[in-house]
Design a protein around this motif. Structure first.
Motif, PDB file in Angstrom:
ATOM      1  N   LYS A 252       0.706  -1.226  -0.039  1.00 35.47           N
ATOM      2  CA  LYS A 252      -0.118  -0.116   0.091  1.00 35.47           C
ATOM      3  C   LYS A 252       0.867   1.314   0.126  1.00 35.47           C
ATOM      4  CE  LYS A 252      -0.853   0.623   5.103  1.00 35.47           C
ATOM      5  NZ  LYS A 252      -1.854   0.644   6.019  1.00 35.47           N
ATOM      6  N   VAL A 253       0.430   2.384  -0.414  1.00 38.18           N
ATOM      7  CA  VAL A 253       1.101   3.565  -0.749  1.00 38.18           C
ATOM      8  C   VAL A 253       0.788   4.254   0.834  1.00 38.18           C
ATOM      9  CG1 VAL A 253       1.400   5.697  -1.876  1.00 38.18           C
ATOM     10  CG2 VAL A 253       0.988   3.624  -3.197  1.00 38.18           C
ATOM     11  N   ASN A 254       1.933   4.745   1.402  1.00 35.67           N
ATOM     12  CA  ASN A 254       1.987   5.444   2.591  1.00 35.67           C
ATOM     13  C   ASN A 254       2.671   6.848   2.302  1.00 35.67           C
ATOM     14  OD1 ASN A 254       2.310   6.959   4.955  1.00 35.67           O
ATOM     15  ND2 ASN A 254       2.881   5.038   6.086  1.00 35.67           N
ATOM     16  N   PRO A 255       1.859   7.782   2.043  1.00 40.07           N
ATOM     17  CA  PRO A 255       2.480   9.057   1.556  1.00 40.07           C
ATOM     18  C   PRO A 255       3.433   9.815   2.653  1.00 40.07           C
ATOM     19  CG  PRO A 255       0.138   9.462   1.977  1.00 40.07           C
ATOM     20  CD  PRO A 255       0.441   7.955   1.959  1.00 40.07           C
ATOM     21  N   TYR A 256       3.333   9.434   3.784  1.00 37.82           N
ATOM     22  CA  TYR A 256       4.093  10.043   4.837  1.00 37.82           C
ATOM     23  C   TYR A 256       5.479   9.221   5.039  1.00 37.82           C
ATOM     24  CZ  TYR A 256      -0.255  12.461   5.369  1.00 37.82           C
ATOM     25  OH  TYR A 256      -1.360  13.318   5.268  1.00 37.82           O
ATOM     26  N   ILE A 257       5.913   8.173   4.432  1.00 39.18           N
ATOM     27  CA  ILE A 257       6.929   7.626   4.707  1.00 39.18           C
ATOM     28  C   ILE A 257       8.071   8.738   3.961  1.00 39.18           C
ATOM     29  CG2 ILE A 257       8.625   5.802   4.190  1.00 39.18           C
ATOM     30  CD1 ILE A 257       6.277   3.936   4.140  1.00 39.18           C
ATOM     31  N   VAL A 258       9.303   9.164   4.762  1.00 34.61           N
ATOM     32  CA  VAL A 258      10.176   9.686   4.163  1.00 34.61           C
ATOM     33  C   VAL A 258      11.636   9.100   4.408  1.00 34.61           C
ATOM     34  CG1 VAL A 258       8.875  11.917   4.090  1.00 34.61           C
ATOM     35  CG2 VAL A 258      10.230  11.241   6.020  1.00 34.61           C
ATOM     36  N   ARG A 259      11.703   8.334   5.458  1.00 34.80           N
ATOM     37  CA  ARG A 259      12.982   7.486   6.087  1.00 34.80           C
ATOM     38  C   ARG A 259      13.606   8.568   6.662  1.00 34.80           C
ATOM     39  NH1 ARG A 259      12.837   3.374   7.211  1.00 34.80           N
ATOM     40  NH2 ARG A 259      15.192   2.772   7.055  1.00 34.80           N
ATOM     41  N   GLY A 260      15.029   8.044   7.405  1.00 34.34           N
ATOM     42  CA  GLY A 260      15.560   8.936   8.116  1.00 34.34           C
ATOM     43  C   GLY A 260      16.886   9.475   7.598  1.00 34.34           C
ATOM     44  N   LEU A 261      17.092   9.308   6.339  1.00 35.80           N
ATOM     45  CA  LEU A 261      18.254   9.577   5.875  1.00 35.80           C
ATOM     46  C   LEU A 261      18.225  10.421   4.331  1.00 35.80           C
ATOM     47  CD1 LEU A 261      20.087   5.998   5.770  1.00 35.80           C
ATOM     48  CD2 LEU A 261      20.672   8.043   7.294  1.00 35.80           C
ATOM     49  N   ASP A 262      18.853  11.406   4.343  1.00 37.24           N
ATOM     50  CA  ASP A 262      18.580  12.505   3.513  1.00 37.24           C
ATOM     51  C   ASP A 262      18.871  12.173   1.981  1.00 37.24           C
ATOM     52  OD1 ASP A 262      17.699  14.190   5.424  1.00 37.24           O
ATOM     53  OD2 ASP A 262      19.613  15.491   5.112  1.00 37.24           O
ATOM     54  N   TYR A 263      19.744  10.981   1.829  1.00 36.78           N
ATOM     55  CA  TYR A 263      20.142  10.474   0.508  1.00 36.78           C
ATOM     56  C   TYR A 263      18.940   9.927  -0.692  1.00 36.78           C
ATOM     57  CZ  TYR A 263      21.465   5.962   2.775  1.00 36.78           C
ATOM     58  OH  TYR A 263      21.229   4.803   3.399  1.00 36.78           O
ATOM     59  N   TYR A 264      17.965   9.614   0.013  1.00 38.43           N
ATOM     60  CA  TYR A 264      16.876   8.869  -0.600  1.00 38.43           C
ATOM     61  C   TYR A 264      16.229   9.782  -1.952  1.00 38.43           C
ATOM     62  CZ  TYR A 264      16.961   4.835   2.379  1.00 38.43           C
ATOM     63  OH  TYR A 264      17.414   3.863   3.257  1.00 38.43           O
ATOM     64  N   ASN A 265      15.937   9.060  -2.827  1.00 38.60           N
ATOM     65  CA  ASN A 265      15.116  10.013  -3.909  1.00 38.60           C
ATOM     66  C   ASN A 265      14.244   8.905  -4.604  1.00 38.60           C
ATOM     67  OD1 ASN A 265      17.466   8.642  -5.363  1.00 38.60           O
ATOM     68  ND2 ASN A 265      16.270   9.428  -7.114  1.00 38.60           N
ATOM     69  N   LYS A 266      13.102   9.102  -5.323  1.00 40.24           N
ATOM     70  CA  LYS A 266      12.056   8.242  -5.799  1.00 40.24           C
ATOM     71  C   LYS A 266      11.475   7.336  -4.611  1.00 40.24           C
ATOM     72  CE  LYS A 266      13.445   9.028 -10.840  1.00 40.24           C
ATOM     73  NZ  LYS A 266      13.893   8.187 -11.965  1.00 40.24           N
ATOM     74  N   THR A 267      11.881   6.157  -4.884  1.00 39.80           N
ATOM     75  CA  THR A 267      11.338   5.062  -4.037  1.00 39.80           C
ATOM     76  C   THR A 267      11.920   4.954  -2.669  1.00 39.80           C
ATOM     77  OG1 THR A 267      11.071   3.691  -5.963  1.00 39.80           O
ATOM     78  CG2 THR A 267      11.065   2.611  -3.938  1.00 39.80           C
ATOM     79  N   VAL A 268      11.003   4.741  -1.767  1.00 45.24           N
ATOM     80  CA  VAL A 268      11.070   4.617  -0.215  1.00 45.24           C
ATOM     81  C   VAL A 268      10.375   3.469  -0.053  1.00 45.24           C
ATOM     82  CG1 VAL A 268      12.191   6.580   0.208  1.00 45.24           C
ATOM     83  CG2 VAL A 268      10.062   6.587   0.827  1.00 45.24           C
ATOM     84  N   PHE A 269      10.698   2.717   0.958  1.00 48.58           N
ATOM     85  CA  PHE A 269       9.627   1.700   1.437  1.00 48.58           C
ATOM     86  C   PHE A 269       9.919   1.078   2.835  1.00 48.58           C
ATOM     87  CE2 PHE A 269      13.120  -0.746  -0.787  1.00 48.58           C
ATOM     88  CZ  PHE A 269      13.311  -1.576   0.186  1.00 48.58           C
ATOM     89  N   GLU A 270       8.911   0.620   3.462  1.00 53.50           N
ATOM     90  CA  GLU A 270       9.067  -0.142   4.844  1.00 53.50           C
ATOM     91  C   GLU A 270       8.417  -1.487   5.008  1.00 53.50           C
ATOM     92  OE1 GLU A 270       8.303   2.827   7.696  1.00 53.50           O
ATOM     93  OE2 GLU A 270      10.037   3.928   7.521  1.00 53.50           O
ATOM     94  N   PHE A 271       8.789  -2.494   5.489  1.00 53.15           N
ATOM     95  CA  PHE A 271       8.103  -3.416   6.074  1.00 53.15           C
ATOM     96  C   PHE A 271       7.773  -3.345   7.633  1.00 53.15           C
ATOM     97  CE2 PHE A 271       9.932  -5.500   2.099  1.00 53.15           C
ATOM     98  CZ  PHE A 271       8.678  -6.260   1.724  1.00 53.15           C
ATOM     99  N   ILE A 272       6.702  -3.564   7.790  1.00 49.45           N
ATOM    100  CA  ILE A 272       5.970  -3.228   8.915  1.00 49.45           C
ATOM    101  C   ILE A 272       5.352  -4.239   9.598  1.00 49.45           C
ATOM    102  CG2 ILE A 272       4.483  -1.443  10.280  1.00 49.45           C
ATOM    103  CD1 ILE A 272       6.433   0.053   8.717  1.00 49.45           C
ATOM    104  N   ILE A 273       5.630  -4.457  10.797  1.00 45.27           N
ATOM    105  CA  ILE A 273       4.692  -5.558  11.692  1.00 45.27           C
ATOM    106  C   ILE A 273       3.710  -4.828  12.407  1.00 45.27           C
ATOM    107  CG2 ILE A 273       4.903  -7.277  13.647  1.00 45.27           C
ATOM    108  CD1 ILE A 273       6.449  -8.118  11.274  1.00 45.27           C
ATOM    109  N   ASN A 274       2.616  -5.208  12.249  1.00 50.14           N
ATOM    110  CA  ASN A 274       1.468  -4.769  12.919  1.00 50.14           C
ATOM    111  C   ASN A 274       0.899  -5.682  14.118  1.00 50.14           C
ATOM    112  OD1 ASN A 274       0.471  -2.285  11.439  1.00 50.14           O
ATOM    113  ND2 ASN A 274      -0.112  -3.685   9.837  1.00 50.14           N
ATOM    114  N   ASN A 275       1.528  -5.160  15.281  1.00 50.47           N
ATOM    115  CA  ASN A 275       1.192  -5.698  16.383  1.00 50.47           C
ATOM    116  C   ASN A 275       0.139  -5.144  17.188  1.00 50.47           C
ATOM    117  OD1 ASN A 275       2.631  -3.881  17.681  1.00 50.47           O
ATOM    118  ND2 ASN A 275       4.558  -4.762  17.514  1.00 50.47           N
ATOM    119  N   SER A 276      -0.183  -5.638  18.553  1.00 51.97           N
ATOM    120  CA  SER A 276      -1.121  -5.245  19.310  1.00 51.97           C
ATOM    121  C   SER A 276      -0.740  -3.318  19.870  1.00 51.97           C
ATOM    122  CB  SER A 276      -1.562  -6.119  20.580  1.00 51.97           C
ATOM    123  OG  SER A 276      -0.065  -6.165  21.230  1.00 51.97           O
TER     124      SER A 276
END
Length: 426
Positions: A252-276
């Motif tokens: 799914k697209v999450n428009p608020y992901i920016v990642r913590g490093l300044d060198y990213y451009n175009k694609t960023v992604f994260e695998f998230i564990i949805n726990n309680s």
């Protein structure tokens, strides 16, 4: 005991019992990456500080707050690596690997260091598994490394996993977008935390990383970067989504992901564990096409990700996942007296030569103590060697699980028997 020193806070000892879990995970990571053509690279733990200042960005939390930086004996500013990508790219450029056969696919497991508050799954010394692809312009390169990560998590049995993707644009997109969100956040400047007020002028996209509840609430109403993408960046994102469909990877697209490093451009992604409790990031990465030039190299498209080993281990334990079966066979050779010591060494060596773990007494224990030690250390079989056995060129073998015993000759059948056991285990 009054030890002269103890472990530094935030560092770790990985002891027997735990180290086998690490070894299992590392083997899965490496073997899965090899199937996609990745090869191992190892880089120094210590680099010149400006490498990380240029790669991570002077406004990033890593550079501003977290790096272990000091002057060496030559008064040069050096830092322990806070992440793996910069050192790997430096090694590629310095050794001319970018001039070879591209795309270049590299993997690593590296210790990294960040001075932040130690917490569960995040220490000051931590280990990172990473993949980097150099020379892959297509969104297929992004999709493929995401596929590697997904395959790794599937092999390990990770549950409740979601993939979130976003596009943070190129230099042109970011320039327009930064202006838009700076205007937005300026209206709330007095309500932002002190750190975010500073970020507002220097790098407003970093505000999305803030954990302050008030800042998080304000961020929810901010313009999203996807609305400001140029045609090339928007097409790249759409291509990525299509390739992920081909790989059968839900996302799914999450428009608020920016990642913590300044060198990213175009694609960023994260695998998230949805726990309680709260969502937990287990893997993060993206594209960094401009970093090569920033470090003094030529233009080169790059994409990669990092997985925190401690967090992965913690999640596997929380989900009660298996760390693999113990396929190794372990034999303890019990010698009944000093006269048989040399023979026990010979037998142990014969076993080791065919890939069987073997030990013999090296501290002078009696029979009962040797068997007790063998049992506590988890051996599968005990071999007993005494005068009668020496005379008949045989040994007595005890299966420690069933308690059954039998006699085995020391001719060629000896190796054949244990090779057969090993093959059965495999």
């Amino acid at each position: 005991m009054n030890l002269i020193s103890k472990r530094i806070r935030g560092m770790q000892d990985i002891l027997p019992g735990e180290s086998e879990k690490w070894e299992y995970i590392e083997n899965v990571l490496k073997e899965k990456a090899k199937l996609f053509g990745f090869k191992i690279i190892r880089t120094p733990v210590l680099e010149h500080t400006n490498l990380f200042e240029r790669s991570s960005g002077e406004t990033s939390d890593i550079v501003e707050k977290e790096m272990y930086t000091f002057l060496d004996k030559g008064s040069r500013s050096v830092s322990l690596r806070p992440e793996g990508t910069a050192g790997v790219l430096r090694a590629v450029l310095e050794n001319g690997l970018q001039g070879g056969n591209l795309p270049l696919k590299l993997m690593y497991i590296s210790s990294c260091y960040r001075y932040e508050k130690p917490q569960s799954g995040r220490l000051r010394e931590f280990f990172q598994f990473g993949l980097e692809v150099f020379g892959g312009k297509s969104a297929l390169a992004d999709a493929e490394i995401i596929c590697v990560a997904r395959s790794i998590f599937d092999d390990l049995g990770i549950k409740n996993l979601e993939l979130e993707i976003n596009a943070v644009g190129c230099k042109e997109c970011k320039g327009v977008y930064n202006k838009a969100i700076r205007n937005y956040f300026t209206a709330y400047e007095e309500e932002l935390c002190g750190v975010c007020r500073d970020r507002l002028n220097r790098n407003p996209m970093r505000i999305f990383d803030c954990k302050n509840e008030k800042c998080k609430s304000i961020s929810k109403g901010a313009p999203v970067v996807i609305e400001y993408l140029c045609k090339d960046c928007a097409t790249h994102l759409e291509n990525l989504k299509e390739y992920l469909e081909v790989f059968n990877i839900k996302h799914k697209v999450n428009p608020y992901i920016v990642r913590g490093l300044d060198y990213y451009n175009k694609t960023v992604f994260e695998f998230i564990i949805n726990n309680s409790q709260s969502p937990l990031t287990i893997c993060g990465g993206g594209r960094y096409d401009n970093l090569s030039k920033e470090l003094g190299g030529s233009d080169m498209c790059c994409v990669g990700f990092g997985i925190g080993m401690e967090r992965l281990l913690m999640i596997m334990q929380d989900q009660n996942l298996s760390f693999g079966s113990k396929d190794d066979i372990y034999v303890y050779v019990v010698s009944l007296g000093e006269a048989y010591k040399n023979k026990s060494i010979e037998i142990s060596q014969r076993l080791r030569n065919i890939g069987i773990i073997a030990q013999q007494d090296i501290v002078g224990r009696n029979l009962k103590s040797q068997v007790k030690y063998a049992d506590k250390s988890g051996c599968n079989y005990c071999i007993f060697l005494g005068s009668q056995e020496m005379e008949n060129n045989v040994v007595k073998v005890k299966d420690m699980a069933s308690g059954s015993e039998f006699t085995l000759g020391l001719g060629d059948d000896f190796e054949k028997y244990f090779v057969g056991l090993k093959n059965t285990k495999l």
